[in-house]
Design a protein around this motif. Structure first.
Motif, PDB file in Angstrom:
ATOM      1  N   ILE A 147       0.854  -1.177   0.000  1.00  0.00           N
ATOM      2  CA  ILE A 147       0.000   0.000   0.000  1.00  0.00           C
ATOM      3  C   ILE A 147       0.890   1.227   0.000  1.00  0.00           C
ATOM      4  N   LEU A 148       0.798   2.016  -1.052  1.00  0.00           N
ATOM      5  CA  LEU A 148       1.685   3.162  -1.186  1.00  0.00           C
ATOM      6  C   LEU A 148       1.042   4.402  -0.599  1.00  0.00           C
ATOM      7  N   GLN A 149       1.885   5.379  -0.300  1.00  0.00           N
ATOM      8  CA  GLN A 149       1.372   6.584   0.327  1.00  0.00           C
ATOM      9  C   GLN A 149       0.611   7.429  -0.683  1.00  0.00           C
ATOM     10  N   THR A 150      -0.226   8.330  -0.200  1.00  0.00           N
ATOM     11  CA  THR A 150      -0.983   9.228  -1.049  1.00  0.00           C
ATOM     12  C   THR A 150      -0.025  10.024  -1.928  1.00  0.00           C
ATOM     13  N   TRP A 175      -5.827  -9.534   4.243  1.00  0.00           N
ATOM     14  CA  TRP A 175      -5.116  -8.565   5.078  1.00  0.00           C
ATOM     15  C   TRP A 175      -4.779  -7.275   4.327  1.00  0.00           C
ATOM     16  N   ASP A 176      -4.411  -7.376   3.050  1.00  0.00           N
ATOM     17  CA  ASP A 176      -4.082  -6.163   2.301  1.00  0.00           C
ATOM     18  C   ASP A 176      -5.293  -5.229   2.213  1.00  0.00           C
ATOM     19  N   GLU A 177      -6.461  -5.799   1.974  1.00  0.00           N
ATOM     20  CA  GLU A 177      -7.683  -4.985   1.902  1.00  0.00           C
ATOM     21  C   GLU A 177      -8.029  -4.400   3.273  1.00  0.00           C
ATOM     22  N   LYS A 178      -7.831  -5.193   4.322  1.00  0.00           N
ATOM     23  CA  LYS A 178      -8.112  -4.703   5.678  1.00  0.00           C
ATOM     24  C   LYS A 178      -7.212  -3.518   6.020  1.00  0.00           C
ATOM     25  N   ARG A 179      -5.934  -3.619   5.702  1.00  0.00           N
ATOM     26  CA  ARG A 179      -5.001  -2.514   5.956  1.00  0.00           C
ATOM     27  C   ARG A 179      -5.379  -1.288   5.135  1.00  0.00           C
ATOM     28  N   ARG A 180      -5.689  -1.516   3.865  1.00  0.00           N
ATOM     29  CA  ARG A 180      -6.019  -0.397   2.980  1.00  0.00           C
ATOM     30  C   ARG A 180      -7.245   0.357   3.497  1.00  0.00           C
ATOM     31  N   GLU A 181      -8.232  -0.395   3.956  1.00  0.00           N
ATOM     32  CA  GLU A 181      -9.445   0.240   4.477  1.00  0.00           C
ATOM     33  C   GLU A 181      -9.144   1.035   5.746  1.00  0.00           C
ATOM     34  N   TRP A 182      -8.313   0.474   6.629  1.00  0.00           N
ATOM     35  CA  TRP A 182      -7.958   1.187   7.862  1.00  0.00           C
ATOM     36  C   TRP A 182      -7.219   2.480   7.540  1.00  0.00           C
ATOM     37  N   LEU A 183      -6.279   2.417   6.598  1.00  0.00           N
ATOM     38  CA  LEU A 183      -5.499   3.602   6.237  1.00  0.00           C
ATOM     39  C   LEU A 183      -6.368   4.665   5.572  1.00  0.00           C
ATOM     40  N   LYS A 184      -7.413   4.237   4.883  1.00  0.00           N
ATOM     41  CA  LYS A 184      -8.322   5.208   4.277  1.00  0.00           C
ATOM     42  C   LYS A 184      -8.980   6.072   5.352  1.00  0.00           C
ATOM     43  N   HIS A 185      -9.240   5.471   6.510  1.00  0.00           N
ATOM     44  CA  HIS A 185      -9.857   6.214   7.607  1.00  0.00           C
ATOM     45  C   HIS A 185      -8.824   6.922   8.488  1.00  0.00           C
ATOM     46  N   HIS A 186      -7.534   6.627   8.258  1.00  0.00           N
ATOM     47  CA  HIS A 186      -6.463   7.241   9.045  1.00  0.00           C
ATOM     48  C   HIS A 186      -5.371   7.726   8.094  1.00  0.00           C
ATOM     49  N   PRO A 187      -5.678   8.691   7.245  1.00  0.00           N
ATOM     50  CA  PRO A 187      -4.760   9.084   6.162  1.00  0.00           C
ATOM     51  C   PRO A 187      -3.428   9.655   6.627  1.00  0.00           C
ATOM     52  N   VAL A 202      -0.450   7.150   6.445  1.00  0.00           N
ATOM     53  CA  VAL A 202      -0.011   6.552   5.185  1.00  0.00           C
ATOM     54  C   VAL A 202       1.468   6.869   4.944  1.00  0.00           C
ATOM     55  N   SER A 203       2.242   5.834   4.627  1.00  0.00           N
ATOM     56  CA  SER A 203       3.680   5.992   4.390  1.00  0.00           C
ATOM     57  C   SER A 203       4.166   4.863   3.502  1.00  0.00           C
ATOM     58  N   GLU A 204       5.208   5.120   2.726  1.00  0.00           N
ATOM     59  CA  GLU A 204       5.762   4.068   1.880  1.00  0.00           C
ATOM     60  C   GLU A 204       6.634   3.104   2.665  1.00  0.00           C
ATOM     61  N   ASN A 205       7.318   3.596   3.701  1.00  0.00           N
ATOM     62  CA  ASN A 205       8.332   2.760   4.340  1.00  0.00           C
ATOM     63  C   ASN A 205       8.384   2.908   5.858  1.00  0.00           C
ATOM     64  N   ARG A 206       7.241   3.021   6.505  1.00  0.00           N
ATOM     65  CA  ARG A 206       7.247   3.117   7.965  1.00  0.00           C
ATOM     66  C   ARG A 206       7.746   1.796   8.561  1.00  0.00           C
ATOM     67  N   VAL A 207       8.661   1.900   9.540  1.00  0.00           N
ATOM     68  CA  VAL A 207       9.314   0.712  10.110  1.00  0.00           C
ATOM     69  C   VAL A 207       9.008   0.602  11.604  1.00  0.00           C
ATOM     70  N   LEU A 208       8.725  -0.625  12.032  1.00  0.00           N
ATOM     71  CA  LEU A 208       8.596  -0.937  13.461  1.00  0.00           C
ATOM     72  C   LEU A 208       9.640  -1.985  13.811  1.00  0.00           C
ATOM     73  N   PRO A 237      -1.258  -1.600  11.608  1.00  0.00           N
ATOM     74  CA  PRO A 237      -1.534  -1.616  10.161  1.00  0.00           C
ATOM     75  C   PRO A 237      -0.861  -0.464   9.426  1.00  0.00           C
ATOM     76  N   GLU A 238      -0.443   0.574  10.160  1.00  0.00           N
ATOM     77  CA  GLU A 238       0.236   1.714   9.536  1.00  0.00           C
ATOM     78  C   GLU A 238       1.675   1.404   9.169  1.00  0.00           C
ATOM     79  N   VAL A 239       2.221   0.324   9.715  1.00  0.00           N
ATOM     80  CA  VAL A 239       3.622  -0.039   9.486  1.00  0.00           C
ATOM     81  C   VAL A 239       3.762  -0.846   8.199  1.00  0.00           C
ATOM     82  N   VAL A 240       4.777  -0.515   7.414  1.00  0.00           N
ATOM     83  CA  VAL A 240       5.038  -1.231   6.163  1.00  0.00           C
ATOM     84  C   VAL A 240       6.021  -2.370   6.394  1.00  0.00           C
TER      85      VAL A 240
END
Length: 433
Positions: A5-8, A87-99, A102-108, A174-177
């Protein structure tokens, strides 16, 4: 491969900013007229009224919209025994509500230790220092970190404990890539090095290793499973299930031990372990799993400590030599902008791993918590090596605070102030060793 999932796109923000500026221009005209008749409104009030997006907007951690997400589904589980689907759809939906997340490379970064106190009297002190090193690295590079000392699955002990934790962390974040697992006995010894995540854009798992040892020698030490990166996606969820299925939770655990030992000829112990299982999946299921796994050896994602700790003086001298000829690199600066200096230093270091600080020095076999190190290691070699590595790394951190350990082997508690322009000619009085 499930697409990450790429960033906006930046263009969306640009459009919003253009509309915002147009709106502000209109309001400013009104503002001028308003001043003739009433009190002067503040710019912040105008921006807030016009709902303008803020450049560099911080993560919105104070609100969670009421829209339903996968967290509201009672069938979604954090445990490794429950397969995650979609899982990809679940993450995408969550990120849509928490814009804002959104990040290309967030690390945990994940790490941890056993729930109980260490048997070695100094073990908990060692673990604290190892953890402090990881916290320093994450702070410098803007990574999040989670330290776990709970056994999430009683049947998945020892080296298998990380797999249930990795899955739980993916669901919790889910925000972590990228999830970055680092064993508790590993030390970051190049605090400037930034993981080249762009290199892995077509892969979902990154581990240090050697392809010839995997596919030709069929060795169980062809990779090191104590440090790896795994993408937060459906492929990884499926991979974790398969990987865990070779562990002690599986009814075929004993059978897998026999299979791994017969396949990997240098594996001497009978139990199925996570590292042998990983090599097996690379070897036997390359098309399904191996093609999405990047075997890294261009830098020390895992560096065997015994080959490294006696080279710290030599490595440090190379860096000092570079800085003596580059005043810009000697400039004092805020810790928050360290990455820009690291990028500039790249032009001076040249090619070859031996010229550079090892990214991670891994004290495999030293067992700092129990103290029961590999009997092949000479007396206190582990403890001396850990002291050197921790202080070598800490010097890179303390420099931005104006101090340094003059003696990396014996000086964990002793520091000296650094002279201005170190290590220029006028600061030759301090010699690190």
């Amino acid at each position: 491969m499930a697409k990450p999932i790429l960033q906006t796109k930046p263009s969306n923000l640009a459009k919003q900013m253009s509309l915002c500026l147009a709106g502000v221009s209109s309001i400013l005209v009104f503002w001028v007229l308003w001043t003739f008749n009433d009190a002067w409104p503040t710019v912040s009030t105008l921006l807030a009224t016009n709902n303008c997006p803020q450049i560099g907007q911080a993560l919105n951690m104070s609100q969670d919209p009421i829209d339903a997400t996968f967290y509201d589904d009672p069938n979604v589980r954090y445990t490794i025994d429950k397969r995650m689907s979609g899982w990809d759809e679940k993450r995408r939906e969550w990120l849509k509500h928490h814009p804002t997340f959104v990040s290309e490379n967030r690390v945990l970064l994940l790490t941890g230790s056993q729930p109980s106190a260490c048997k070695n009297p100094l073990g908990d002190h060692w673990l604290l220092r190892f953890f402090k090193n990881k916290v320093d690295y994450c702070r410098i590079h803007g990574y999040d970190i989670f330290y776990n000392n709970a056994l999430l699955d009683p049947k998945m002990g020892s080296y298998w404990t990380k797999i249930p934790l990795v899955k739980a962390a993916m669901v919790a974040h889910p925000e972590v890539v990228w999830i970055f697992w680092v064993d508790s006995d590993a030390i970051f010894t190049d605090m400037e090095f930034k993981i080249p995540l762009e290199r892995y854009k077509d892969h979902n798992f990154v581990v240090h290793g050697w392809p010839n040892l995997i596919y030709e020698k069929k060795s169980w030490v062809a990779v090191n499973a104590g440090i790896f990166l795994i993408r937060n996606c459906q492929w990884s969820m499926d991979f974790l299930n398969v990987w865990a299925g070779m562990g002690p939770k599986s009814p075929d655990y004993t059978k897998w031990g026999r299979i791994l030992r017969s396949t990997l000829k240098d594996k001497l112990f009978p139990e199925s372990d996570d590292q042998s299982a990983l090599v097996y999946l690379l070897l036997k299921e390359k098309k399904k799993w191996g093609d999405m796994i990047y075997v890294e050896n261009e830098y020390y994602l895992h560096g065997y400590w015994l080959e490294i700790v006696n080279r710290f003086d030599e490595i440090n001298e190379k860096y000092v030599e570079v800085e003596k000829g580059a005043r810009r690199l000697r400039r004092r600066h805020a810790e928050a902008v360290s990455e820009s200096y690291a990028a500039e230093r790249e032009g001076y270091l040249g090619e070859g791993r031996r010229r550079r600080r090892p990214f991670i020095t891994h004290f495999t076999g030293c067992q700092p918590c129990s103290g029961d190190h590999n009997p092949e290691y000479v007396e206190d070699a582990c403890w001396v090596g850990m002291e050197r590595a921790l202080n070598f790394a800490d010097n890179q951190v303390l420099r931005n605070y104006g101090f340094v350990h003059p003696d990396v082997e014996n000086g964990s508690s002793y520091v000296s102030p650094l002279p201005f322009d170190f290590p220029g000619d006028e600061s030759d009085g301090i010699r690190l060793r």
